[in-house]
Scaffold this motif. Structure first.
Motif, PDB file in Angstrom:
ATOM      1  N   GLU A  18       6.277  -3.524  10.189  1.00  0.00           N
ATOM      2  CA  GLU A  18       5.470  -2.676   9.550  1.00  0.00           C
ATOM      3  C   GLU A  18       4.689  -1.878  10.273  1.00  0.00           C
ATOM      4  O   GLU A  18       4.614  -0.138   9.611  1.00  0.00           O
ATOM      5  CB  GLU A  18       4.309  -3.613   8.406  1.00  0.00           C
ATOM      6  CG  GLU A  18       4.864  -4.616   6.719  1.00  0.00           C
ATOM      7  CD  GLU A  18       4.231  -5.547   7.006  1.00  0.00           C
ATOM      8  OE1 GLU A  18       2.881  -4.473   6.504  1.00  0.00           O
ATOM      9  OE2 GLU A  18       4.383  -6.574   6.491  1.00  0.00           O
ATOM     10  N   ALA A  19       4.381  -2.006  11.120  1.00  0.00           N
ATOM     11  CA  ALA A  19       3.849  -0.699  12.158  1.00  0.00           C
ATOM     12  C   ALA A  19       5.085   0.027  12.248  1.00  0.00           C
ATOM     13  O   ALA A  19       4.265   1.415  12.031  1.00  0.00           O
ATOM     14  CB  ALA A  19       3.632  -1.832  13.326  1.00  0.00           C
TER      15      ALA A  19
ATOM     16  N   GLY B   9       1.374  -1.002   0.014  1.00  0.00           N
ATOM     17  CA  GLY B   9       0.137  -0.017  -0.012  1.00  0.00           C
ATOM     18  C   GLY B   9       1.143   1.193   0.046  1.00  0.00           C
ATOM     19  O   GLY B   9      -0.187   2.015   0.020  1.00  0.00           O
TER      20      GLY B   9
ATOM     21  N   TRP C 102       4.906   2.608   9.051  1.00  0.00           N
ATOM     22  CA  TRP C 102       3.507   3.677   8.741  1.00  0.00           C
ATOM     23  C   TRP C 102       3.475   4.901  10.174  1.00  0.00           C
ATOM     24  O   TRP C 102       3.074   5.469   9.960  1.00  0.00           O
ATOM     25  CB  TRP C 102       1.977   2.317   8.945  1.00  0.00           C
ATOM     26  CG  TRP C 102       2.132   1.870   7.793  1.00  0.00           C
ATOM     27  CD1 TRP C 102       2.191   0.442   7.560  1.00  0.00           C
ATOM     28  CD2 TRP C 102       2.867   2.525   6.876  1.00  0.00           C
ATOM     29  NE1 TRP C 102       2.518   0.311   6.481  1.00  0.00           N
ATOM     30  CE2 TRP C 102       2.138   1.466   5.148  1.00  0.00           C
ATOM     31  CE3 TRP C 102       2.683   3.288   5.864  1.00  0.00           C
ATOM     32  CZ2 TRP C 102       2.485   1.211   4.440  1.00  0.00           C
ATOM     33  CZ3 TRP C 102       2.458   3.846   4.254  1.00  0.00           C
ATOM     34  CH2 TRP C 102       2.358   3.102   3.666  1.00  0.00           C
TER      35      TRP C 102
ATOM     36  N   LEU D 189      -1.373  -3.784  12.767  1.00  0.00           N
ATOM     37  CA  LEU D 189      -0.088  -4.761  12.377  1.00  0.00           C
ATOM     38  C   LEU D 189       0.143  -5.300  13.790  1.00  0.00           C
ATOM     39  O   LEU D 189       0.870  -6.333  13.670  1.00  0.00           O
ATOM     40  CB  LEU D 189       1.140  -3.846  10.977  1.00  0.00           C
ATOM     41  CG  LEU D 189       0.298  -3.906  10.007  1.00  0.00           C
ATOM     42  CD1 LEU D 189       1.289  -2.560   9.113  1.00  0.00           C
ATOM     43  CD2 LEU D 189       0.021  -5.063   9.246  1.00  0.00           C
TER      44      LEU D 189
ATOM     45  N   ALA E 239      -0.227   5.620  -0.205  1.00  0.00           N
ATOM     46  CA  ALA E 239      -0.327   6.096   0.624  1.00  0.00           C
ATOM     47  C   ALA E 239       0.415   7.583   0.367  1.00  0.00           C
ATOM     48  O   ALA E 239       0.315   7.780   1.410  1.00  0.00           O
ATOM     49  CB  ALA E 239       0.427   5.488   2.403  1.00  0.00           C
TER      50      ALA E 239
ATOM     51  N   LEU F  64      -2.488   5.254  11.699  1.00  0.00           N
ATOM     52  CA  LEU F  64      -2.933   3.932  11.989  1.00  0.00           C
ATOM     53  C   LEU F  64      -3.202   2.940  11.392  1.00  0.00           C
ATOM     54  O   LEU F  64      -3.497   1.646  12.117  1.00  0.00           O
ATOM     55  CB  LEU F  64      -5.217   4.434  11.877  1.00  0.00           C
ATOM     56  CG  LEU F  64      -5.842   5.789  12.308  1.00  0.00           C
ATOM     57  CD1 LEU F  64      -6.863   6.199  12.364  1.00  0.00           C
ATOM     58  CD2 LEU F  64      -5.276   4.879  13.831  1.00  0.00           C
ATOM     59  N   ARG F  65      -2.690   2.812  10.062  1.00  0.00           N
ATOM     60  CA  ARG F  65      -1.931   1.344  10.164  1.00  0.00           C
ATOM     61  C   ARG F  65      -1.524   0.246  10.422  1.00  0.00           C
ATOM     62  O   ARG F  65      -1.526  -0.821  10.614  1.00  0.00           O
ATOM     63  CB  ARG F  65      -1.296   1.677   8.653  1.00  0.00           C
ATOM     64  CG  ARG F  65      -2.569   2.157   7.291  1.00  0.00           C
ATOM     65  CD  ARG F  65      -0.986   2.225   6.484  1.00  0.00           C
ATOM     66  NE  ARG F  65      -2.281   3.262   4.905  1.00  0.00           N
ATOM     67  CZ  ARG F  65      -1.703   2.592   3.781  1.00  0.00           C
ATOM     68  NH1 ARG F  65      -0.085   1.944   3.481  1.00  0.00           N
ATOM     69  NH2 ARG F  65      -3.032   3.424   2.805  1.00  0.00           N
ATOM     70  N   ALA F  66      -0.468   1.132  11.770  1.00  0.00           N
ATOM     71  CA  ALA F  66      -0.154   0.372  13.008  1.00  0.00           C
ATOM     72  C   ALA F  66      -0.248   0.048  13.371  1.00  0.00           C
ATOM     73  O   ALA F  66      -0.198  -1.273  13.987  1.00  0.00           O
ATOM     74  CB  ALA F  66       1.540   1.788  13.115  1.00  0.00           C
TER      75      ALA F  66
ATOM     76  N   GLU G 278      -4.626   8.334   8.594  1.00  0.00           N
ATOM     77  CA  GLU G 278      -4.793   7.098   7.926  1.00  0.00           C
ATOM     78  C   GLU G 278      -4.001   6.564   8.285  1.00  0.00           C
ATOM     79  O   GLU G 278      -3.121   5.322   8.145  1.00  0.00           O
ATOM     80  CB  GLU G 278      -5.568   7.749   6.108  1.00  0.00           C
ATOM     81  CG  GLU G 278      -6.185   5.700   6.090  1.00  0.00           C
ATOM     82  CD  GLU G 278      -6.170   6.432   4.329  1.00  0.00           C
ATOM     83  OE1 GLU G 278      -5.549   5.600   3.470  1.00  0.00           O
ATOM     84  OE2 GLU G 278      -7.260   6.681   4.055  1.00  0.00           O
ATOM     85  N   ILE G 279      -2.826   6.899   7.694  1.00  0.00           N
ATOM     86  CA  ILE G 279      -1.435   5.944   7.369  1.00  0.00           C
ATOM     87  C   ILE G 279      -1.025   5.734   9.190  1.00  0.00           C
ATOM     88  O   ILE G 279      -0.475   4.873   9.084  1.00  0.00           O
ATOM     89  CB  ILE G 279      -0.092   7.729   6.978  1.00  0.00           C
ATOM     90  CG1 ILE G 279      -0.126   8.028   5.502  1.00  0.00           C
ATOM     91  CG2 ILE G 279       1.476   6.670   7.080  1.00  0.00           C
ATOM     92  CD1 ILE G 279       0.851   9.196   4.813  1.00  0.00           C
TER      93      ILE G 279
END
Length: 170
Positions: free
Chosen positions: A60-61, A33, A64, A52, A37, A47-49, A44-45
């Motif tokens: 990955e967390a 993604g 982001w 994950l 992004a 919150l992806r953490a 939003e960016i």
């Protein structure tokens, strides 16, 4: 003197082409993604953490979390007169909620955290958000670069502190 300068310049150029900076030697693999992004809202960016981390994908967390922070700090610093109950409050809330678990994971492996920060900076350059104030964003990028360097300088102290608190160093 002129010939020495040219010679030195040519040698330096050859060395840089053959032996690039380690951070540039390998193009990092961005998380899924990443291509889309770039212009997403920082919340939003960031919150992806959360999902994950819950899924055991701390690396990955971390990406982001730091990518969202970079973009959000740029927005907040470009607009210091914002309503404090709006975006600044949301950022503080996300930082306080996600920060301890993400940073708890990330600081367990200092070299990997530094590489992740390098990847965030590369992602940010590759997928820019044109809505950000360029001068402010350059300062925020410099701040993240300084953090990466400081973490490296203080790695032994960070590891010792984590060990004294019973936290894992990977």
């Amino acid at each position: 003197m002129f010939n020495r300068t040219i010679h030195f310049g040519l040698v330096a150029a050859v060395l840089l082409l053959h032996f690039p900076h380690p951070a540039l030697a390998q193009d990092p693999v961005f998380p899924p993604g990443a291509e889309t992004a770039g212009t997403a809202p920082p919340s939003e960016i960031m919150l992806r953490a959360a999902p994950l981390m819950k899924a055991g994908k701390g690396d990955e967390a971390t990406f982001w979390f730091y990518a969202g922070q970079l973009r959000w700090r740029s927005r907040l610093n470009a607009n210091p007169d914002q309503d404090p109950t709006g975006e600044p409050a949301l950022f503080s809330s996300l930082f306080e909620t996600l920060g301890p678990s993400v940073n708890g994971w990330a600081f367990g492996d200092i070299p990997k955290l530094q590489r992740t920060i390098d990847a965030v900076l590369l992602w940010d350059a590759r997928y820019p958000d044109p809505s950000l104030d360029p001068a402010v964003h350059r300062r925020m990028r410099a701040g993240l670069t300084n953090l990466r360097d400081q973490i490296g300088r203080e790695a032994d102290t960070i590891r010792a502190e984590r060990a004294s608190r019973g936290l894992e160093n990977r």
